[in-house]
Scaffold this motif. Structure first.
Motif, short mmCIF file in Angstrom:
data_model
loop_
_atom_site.label_atom_id
_atom_site.label_comp_id
_atom_site.label_asym_id
_atom_site.label_seq_id
_atom_site.Cartn_x
_atom_site.Cartn_y
_atom_site.Cartn_z
N THR A 109 32.06 49.44 47.73
CA THR A 109 33.25 49.36 46.88
C THR A 109 33.50 47.92 46.46
N LYS A 110 34.42 47.75 45.55
CA LYS A 110 34.84 46.45 45.05
C LYS A 110 33.68 45.65 44.44
N ILE A 111 32.85 46.34 43.68
CA ILE A 111 31.69 45.66 43.08
C ILE A 111 32.11 44.59 42.08
N ASP A 112 33.33 44.70 41.58
CA ASP A 112 33.80 43.69 40.63
C ASP A 112 33.98 42.33 41.30
N LYS A 113 33.99 42.29 42.62
CA LYS A 113 34.08 41.01 43.35
C LYS A 113 32.74 40.28 43.34
N PHE A 114 31.63 41.01 43.12
CA PHE A 114 30.31 40.39 43.05
C PHE A 114 30.11 39.63 41.74
N LYS B 70 33.61 50.80 41.72
CA LYS B 70 34.66 49.83 41.46
C LYS B 70 35.99 50.51 41.81
N ASN B 71 36.81 49.83 42.58
CA ASN B 71 38.11 50.38 42.95
C ASN B 71 39.10 50.22 41.81
N TYR B 72 40.00 51.18 41.71
CA TYR B 72 41.16 50.99 40.84
C TYR B 72 42.09 50.07 41.61
N ASP B 73 42.31 48.88 41.10
CA ASP B 73 43.10 47.90 41.83
C ASP B 73 44.35 47.51 41.05
#
Length: 124
Positions: free
Chosen positions: A14-19, A58-61
């Protein structure tokens, strides 16, 4: 290295947008992103499972509305999990059927041996 032979594993990252910050706005290139690929391969090696069983999400954040790209990643992950479970059940049924055939076959061999022994003793 872990060895899970009976339990089908799927890893969700999860949270691939952090990469990569570009993935925050557009996840359409997630499967081509080298940073995500590196993490997928690392998890694959760590857990000893194929790379296609490691699924990036990708999480909905901070989003206020739904994003089709994010939804598609979730649906792809769900589909892969269902395929993995279905394959596992099919393999279990096949193993069970093969085991039953071996047991039946072993009984037939023993029955033939007994008949052959009787035939041989009658011939003597």
């Amino acid at each position: 290295m872990f060895c899970f032979t009976e339990i089908p594993l799927v890893i969700i990252i999860t949270k691939i947008d952090k990469f990569d910050a570009r993935l925050s706005t557009d996840v359409s290139s997630v499967f081509k992103n080298t940073k995500v690929k590196d993490v997928v391969m690392e998890m694959s090696k760590l857990f000893g499972i194929p790379g296609n069983k490691v699924l990036p999400l990708k999480n909905y954040d901070m989003e206020v509305t739904l994003d089709t790209g994010v939804d598609i990643l979730v649906l792809i992950a769900l589909r892969q999990m269902l395929h993995s479970a279905e394959d596992h059940l099919d393999n279990a049924q096949m193993r069970e059927a093969m085991s039953a055939m071996r047991v039946r076959g072993a009984g037939d061999v023993q029955g033939r041996r007994a008949r052959d022994d009787e035939t041989a003793s009658e011939a003597i």
